[in-house]
Design an enzyme around this catalytic site. Structure first.
Site, PDB file in Angstrom:
ATOM      1  N   LYS A 188      -1.309  14.776  10.069  1.00  0.00           N
ATOM      2  CA  LYS A 188      -1.912  13.450  10.305  1.00  0.00           C
ATOM      3  C   LYS A 188      -0.985  12.599  11.167  1.00  0.00           C
ATOM      4  CE  LYS A 188      -3.497   9.138   8.299  1.00  0.00           C
ATOM      5  NZ  LYS A 188      -3.417   8.174   7.200  1.00  0.00           N
TER       6      LYS A 188
ATOM      7  N   ASP B  56      -1.057  -3.955   9.618  1.00  0.00           N
ATOM      8  CA  ASP B  56      -2.435  -4.289   9.281  1.00  0.00           C
ATOM      9  C   ASP B  56      -3.306  -3.274   9.993  1.00  0.00           C
ATOM     10  OD1 ASP B  56      -3.739  -6.321   7.564  1.00  0.00           O
ATOM     11  OD2 ASP B  56      -5.034  -6.509   9.316  1.00  0.00           O
TER      12      ASP B  56
ATOM     13  N   ASN C 239       0.858  -1.187   0.000  1.00  0.00           N
ATOM     14  CA  ASN C 239       0.000   0.000   0.000  1.00  0.00           C
ATOM     15  C   ASN C 239       0.901   1.245   0.000  1.00  0.00           C
ATOM     16  OD1 ASN C 239      -1.468   2.254   1.091  1.00  0.00           O
ATOM     17  ND2 ASN C 239      -3.069   0.833   1.731  1.00  0.00           N
TER      18      ASN C 239
ATOM     19  N   PHE D 210      -4.859   8.842   2.371  1.00  0.00           N
ATOM     20  CA  PHE D 210      -5.247   7.742   1.488  1.00  0.00           C
ATOM     21  C   PHE D 210      -6.434   7.026   2.097  1.00  0.00           C
ATOM     22  CE2 PHE D 210      -2.376   5.868   4.554  1.00  0.00           C
ATOM     23  CZ  PHE D 210      -2.816   4.558   4.738  1.00  0.00           C
ATOM     24  N   GLY D 211      -6.948   6.019   1.384  1.00  0.00           N
ATOM     25  CA  GLY D 211      -8.017   5.179   1.921  1.00  0.00           C
ATOM     26  C   GLY D 211      -9.202   5.987   2.452  1.00  0.00           C
TER      27      GLY D 211
HETATM   28  P1  ITT Z   1      -0.814  -4.263   2.753  1.00  0.00           P
HETATM   29  O1  ITT Z   1      -1.573  -5.444   3.293  1.00  0.00           O
HETATM   30  O2  ITT Z   1       0.013  -4.554   1.555  1.00  0.00           O
HETATM   31  O3  ITT Z   1      -0.046  -3.542   3.824  1.00  0.00           O
HETATM   32  P2  ITT Z   1      -3.479  -3.169   2.403  1.00  0.00           P
HETATM   33  O4  ITT Z   1      -3.965  -1.874   1.822  1.00  0.00           O
HETATM   34  O5  ITT Z   1      -4.069  -4.433   1.808  1.00  0.00           O
HETATM   35  O6  ITT Z   1      -1.887  -3.163   2.260  1.00  0.00           O
HETATM   36  P3  ITT Z   1      -4.709  -3.779   4.973  1.00  0.00           P
HETATM   37  O7  ITT Z   1      -5.035  -5.167   4.584  1.00  0.00           O
HETATM   38  O8  ITT Z   1      -4.102  -3.513   6.317  1.00  0.00           O
HETATM   39  O9  ITT Z   1      -3.676  -3.114   3.948  1.00  0.00           O
HETATM   40  O10 ITT Z   1      -6.008  -2.911   4.801  1.00  0.00           O
HETATM   41  C1  ITT Z   1      -6.125  -1.706   5.468  1.00  0.00           C
HETATM   42  C2  ITT Z   1      -7.293  -0.923   4.895  1.00  0.00           C
HETATM   43  O11 ITT Z   1      -7.575   0.168   5.751  1.00  0.00           O
HETATM   44  C3  ITT Z   1      -6.982  -0.351   3.525  1.00  0.00           C
HETATM   45  O12 ITT Z   1      -8.184  -0.264   2.825  1.00  0.00           O
HETATM   46  C4  ITT Z   1      -6.467   1.029   3.856  1.00  0.00           C
HETATM   47  O13 ITT Z   1      -6.653   1.948   2.812  1.00  0.00           O
HETATM   48  C5  ITT Z   1      -7.267   1.398   5.099  1.00  0.00           C
HETATM   49  N1  ITT Z   1      -6.433   2.224   5.970  1.00  0.00           N
HETATM   50  C6  ITT Z   1      -5.433   1.776   6.778  1.00  0.00           C
HETATM   51  N2  ITT Z   1      -4.795   2.805   7.358  1.00  0.00           N
HETATM   52  C7  ITT Z   1      -5.407   3.909   6.904  1.00  0.00           C
HETATM   53  C8  ITT Z   1      -5.180   5.278   7.121  1.00  0.00           C
HETATM   54  O14 ITT Z   1      -4.194   5.715   7.883  1.00  0.00           O
HETATM   55  N3  ITT Z   1      -5.976   6.136   6.501  1.00  0.00           N
HETATM   56  C9  ITT Z   1      -6.963   5.715   5.695  1.00  0.00           C
HETATM   57  N4  ITT Z   1      -7.233   4.444   5.423  1.00  0.00           N
HETATM   58  C10 ITT Z   1      -6.451   3.533   6.019  1.00  0.00           C
END
Ligand code: ITT
Length: 208
Positions: A189, A82, A23, A166-167
């Site tokens: 942040k 995670d 990510n 992000f996210g």
């Molecule tokens: P990796 O497993 O490769 O690290 P991933 O995106 O699949 O990447 P996760 O399985 O941990 O990671 O999923 C975490 C979800 O929560 C993912 O959709 C992220 O965008 C969201 N997320 C995590 N931390 C966040 C943050 O600080 N701000 C916004 N969204 C976040």
């Protein structure tokens, strides 16, 4: 003498550490957090490491399995993150399934759609509480793993606000601010969020 399972292992200065995440948002934030420490960080993408299936039922289990897979594949210590977005009115969903909620059939992610789904499903409930949680796992090739959790509580808003982060960042307002994470600079942040809180615990246990 056998090492106590409960004692966290330290990462010596000058260590090389694999950041076991695909990510880019997490990678950016973790690199920033590690900057002041003398640790060389190598992205999992640069090493061509595959992303393991996240079969755990908790953030702790998934962080540990991702970190262990990368440590075993590279022979280096590895850090995994995670994390998830937990909405009280949805019984904690999307939670550990936060990435899945954004997943499109072609493998890309649509966070606008995931945020709209949260707003739609939680609309009838006046409880706006939400939280981000993060677990950082630091693993070694011999199977040792330490996990460090961090949380930030606040509330959700919709429509999303801000283009930063992000996210799910644009729909979350931490209790200590009036801005969404999406409206903050990276420094704002990271000054007080789930990832920096987990990192503070990791730094105290393993760095410096
Ligand atoms: P990796 O497993 O490769 O690290 P991933 O995106 O699949 O990447 P996760 O399985 O941990 O990671 O999923 C975490 C979800 O929560 C993912 O959709 C992220 O965008 C969201 N997320 C995590 N931390 C966040 C943050 O600080 N701000 C916004 N969204 C976040």
């Amino acid at each position: 003498m056998a090492e106590q399972a409960s004692r966290p292992r330290r990462l010596p200065p000058g260590s090389r550490l694999v950041l076991a995440t695909h990510n880019p948002g997490k990678l950016r934030e973790l690199r920033r957090l590690f900057e002041p420490f003398g640790v060389e960080l190598i992205g999992a993408g640069e090493l061509g490491l595959p992303a393991p299936a996240e079969t755990g039922a908790s953030l702790e289990e998934n962080a540990a399995l991702k970190a262990l897979a990368a440590a075993r594949a590279t022979g280096l210590p590895a850090l995994a993150d995670d994390s998830g977005f937990f909405v009280a009115a949805l019984g904690g969903a999307p939670g550990v399934k936060s990435a899945d909620w954004a997943m499109l059939p072609d493998g890309r992610r649509d966070y606008r759609a995931a945020m709209a789904r949260i707003a739609r499903e939680a609309a009838g409930n006046p409880d706006r509480r939400a939280a981000f949680r993060c677990v950082l796992a630091l693993a070694w090739p011999d199977g040792h793993v330490d996990v460090h959790p961090g949380e930030v509580v606040g509330s959700w808003v919709h429509p999303p606000r801000g283009e930063g982060g992000f996210g799910y960042d644009p729909m979350f307002i931490p209790a200590h601010s009036g801005l969404t994470f999406g409206e903050m600079t990276p420094a704002e942040k990271s000054a007080d969020d789930h990832r920096s809180r987990a990192f503070a615990a990791l730094a105290a246990a393993a760095l410096g």
